[in-house]
Design an enzyme around this catalytic site. Sequence first.
Site, PDB file in Angstrom:
ATOM      1  N   LYS A  11      53.328 -28.887  73.710  1.00 30.95           N
ATOM      2  CA  LYS A  11      54.071 -28.903  72.460  1.00 30.95           C
ATOM      3  C   LYS A  11      53.104 -29.090  71.278  1.00 30.95           C
ATOM      4  O   LYS A  11      51.931 -29.437  71.473  1.00 30.95           O
ATOM      5  CB  LYS A  11      55.123 -30.013  72.507  1.00 30.95           C
ATOM      6  CG  LYS A  11      56.138 -29.875  73.663  1.00 30.95           C
ATOM      7  CD  LYS A  11      57.322 -30.810  73.435  1.00 30.95           C
ATOM      8  CE  LYS A  11      57.867 -31.397  74.706  1.00 30.95           C
ATOM      9  NZ  LYS A  11      58.983 -32.339  74.450  1.00 30.95           N
ATOM     10  N   TYR A  51      65.583 -24.661  74.273  1.00 32.59           N
ATOM     11  CA  TYR A  51      66.375 -25.896  74.311  1.00 32.59           C
ATOM     12  C   TYR A  51      67.833 -25.514  74.080  1.00 32.59           C
ATOM     13  O   TYR A  51      68.324 -25.538  72.957  1.00 32.59           O
ATOM     14  CB  TYR A  51      65.889 -26.882  73.251  1.00 32.59           C
ATOM     15  CG  TYR A  51      64.586 -27.553  73.602  1.00 32.59           C
ATOM     16  CD1 TYR A  51      64.426 -28.234  74.808  1.00 32.59           C
ATOM     17  CD2 TYR A  51      63.500 -27.541  72.715  1.00 32.59           C
ATOM     18  CE1 TYR A  51      63.233 -28.866  75.133  1.00 32.59           C
ATOM     19  CE2 TYR A  51      62.302 -28.179  73.045  1.00 32.59           C
ATOM     20  CZ  TYR A  51      62.180 -28.838  74.244  1.00 32.59           C
ATOM     21  OH  TYR A  51      60.992 -29.465  74.569  1.00 32.59           O
ATOM     22  N   HIS A 132      56.320 -29.964  77.907  1.00 33.78           N
ATOM     23  CA  HIS A 132      57.586 -29.615  78.553  1.00 33.78           C
ATOM     24  C   HIS A 132      57.265 -28.981  79.896  1.00 33.78           C
ATOM     25  O   HIS A 132      56.322 -28.196  79.995  1.00 33.78           O
ATOM     26  CB  HIS A 132      58.373 -28.611  77.708  1.00 33.78           C
ATOM     27  CG  HIS A 132      59.501 -27.996  78.473  1.00 33.78           C
ATOM     28  ND1 HIS A 132      60.734 -28.580  78.560  1.00 33.78           N
ATOM     29  CD2 HIS A 132      59.561 -26.871  79.257  1.00 33.78           C
ATOM     30  CE1 HIS A 132      61.521 -27.844  79.327  1.00 33.78           C
ATOM     31  NE2 HIS A 132      60.830 -26.800  79.764  1.00 33.78           N
TER      32      HIS A 132
HETATM   33  P1  ADP Z   1      62.377 -33.583  79.447  1.00 33.84           P
HETATM   34  O1  ADP Z   1      61.513 -32.968  78.376  1.00 33.84           O
HETATM   35  O2  ADP Z   1      61.683 -34.756  80.113  1.00 33.84           O
HETATM   36  O3  ADP Z   1      62.905 -32.577  80.441  1.00 33.84           O
HETATM   37  P2  ADP Z   1      65.009 -33.634  78.071  1.00 33.84           P
HETATM   38  O4  ADP Z   1      65.234 -32.208  78.463  1.00 33.84           O
HETATM   39  O5  ADP Z   1      66.116 -34.599  78.337  1.00 33.84           O
HETATM   40  O6  ADP Z   1      63.666 -34.245  78.723  1.00 33.84           O
HETATM   41  O7  ADP Z   1      64.717 -33.710  76.500  1.00 33.84           O
HETATM   42  C1  ADP Z   1      63.952 -32.721  75.867  1.00 33.84           C
HETATM   43  C2  ADP Z   1      63.040 -33.364  74.867  1.00 33.84           C
HETATM   44  O8  ADP Z   1      63.842 -33.986  73.856  1.00 33.84           O
HETATM   45  C3  ADP Z   1      62.160 -34.507  75.387  1.00 33.84           C
HETATM   46  O9  ADP Z   1      60.975 -34.056  76.020  1.00 33.84           O
HETATM   47  C4  ADP Z   1      61.872 -35.249  74.099  1.00 33.84           C
HETATM   48  O10 ADP Z   1      60.817 -34.625  73.361  1.00 33.84           O
HETATM   49  C5  ADP Z   1      63.168 -35.100  73.308  1.00 33.84           C
HETATM   50  N1  ADP Z   1      64.085 -36.254  73.422  1.00 33.84           N
HETATM   51  C6  ADP Z   1      64.883 -36.541  74.470  1.00 33.84           C
HETATM   52  N2  ADP Z   1      65.613 -37.643  74.219  1.00 33.84           N
HETATM   53  C7  ADP Z   1      65.287 -38.053  72.960  1.00 33.84           C
HETATM   54  C8  ADP Z   1      65.700 -39.146  72.109  1.00 33.84           C
HETATM   55  N3  ADP Z   1      66.608 -40.039  72.487  1.00 33.84           N
HETATM   56  N4  ADP Z   1      65.134 -39.272  70.880  1.00 33.84           N
HETATM   57  C9  ADP Z   1      64.213 -38.367  70.488  1.00 33.84           C
HETATM   58  N5  ADP Z   1      63.792 -37.322  71.231  1.00 33.84           N
HETATM   59  C10 ADP Z   1      64.307 -37.155  72.470  1.00 33.84           C
END
Ligand code: ADP
Length: 166
Positions: A11, A51, A132
Site C-alpha cells: 500500500k 475494496y 494487503h
Molecule cells: P485485512 O486487510 O487484514 O484483510 P480488512 O479486509 O478487514 O482487513 O480491512 C481492510 C483494511 O481496512 C485493513 O487492512 C486496514 O487498512 C483498514 N481497516 C480495517 N479496519 C479498520 C478500522 N477499524 N479503522 C481504520 N482502518 C481499518
Amino acid sequence: MTIERTLVLLKPDAVQRGFMGEIITRFERAGLKMVGCKMVWADEERAKQHYREEDIVPRRGEKVWNVLLKGIREGPVLAFVLEGVHAIEIVRKMVGATEPKAAAPGTIRGDYAHVSFAHADAKGTHIKNLIHASANAADAATEIAVWFTPEELHSYRTVHDVHVVE
Ligand code: ADP
C-alpha cells in the site's frame, strides 16, 4: 491443487516508507514465486473493485470503507501476484493481523508498524498496515483479475521449484 496464486498490494505507506524491497525479500526467502508485478496509482473505480462495498461495509462499517478508498489512492501501490504451496494462507500468515498493535512480531504488520484501531479511528484515517493480501481462494481470483490481465502473469521455473516445492 496445493499450488495457489494470491494478490498482494504494497500500500502507499509501504511504498512511501521505502519497504518494498525488504518485504519482497521476505516472500522470496520463503520460496514464493512472483509471477506478475506492477506499480499502479488506482483510480476510484479500481479502488472500489478491490475494496468491495459488500465485503468491507458489513464487517468494518461505512466510515472505514470511505477512509480506506481514500487511503489506497494516497499514492501508487505495488501490486504483485505470488505463487506457491498454499500461497493464500502462507502469505496471510506472513502478513499478520489487520491491527498492527495485535500483529505478532515476525509478521510484516507486526515488524513494520504498531498503531491500533483506536488510534486510526480517533484520527479518522484508515489503519496504515503496509500490505494487503487476499483472504481466501474466491477473493484471490477476484482480486488478481482487478489488477492483472492473464497476459501479465507468467509461468517459469525457479530454483525454489527444485529445492522447496518439488
Ligand atoms: P485485512 O486487510 O487484514 O484483510 P480488512 O479486509 O478487514 O482487513 O480491512 C481492510 C483494511 O481496512 C485493513 O487492512 C486496514 O487498512 C483498514 N481497516 C480495517 N479496519 C479498520 C478500522 N477499524 N479503522 C481504520 N482502518 C481499518
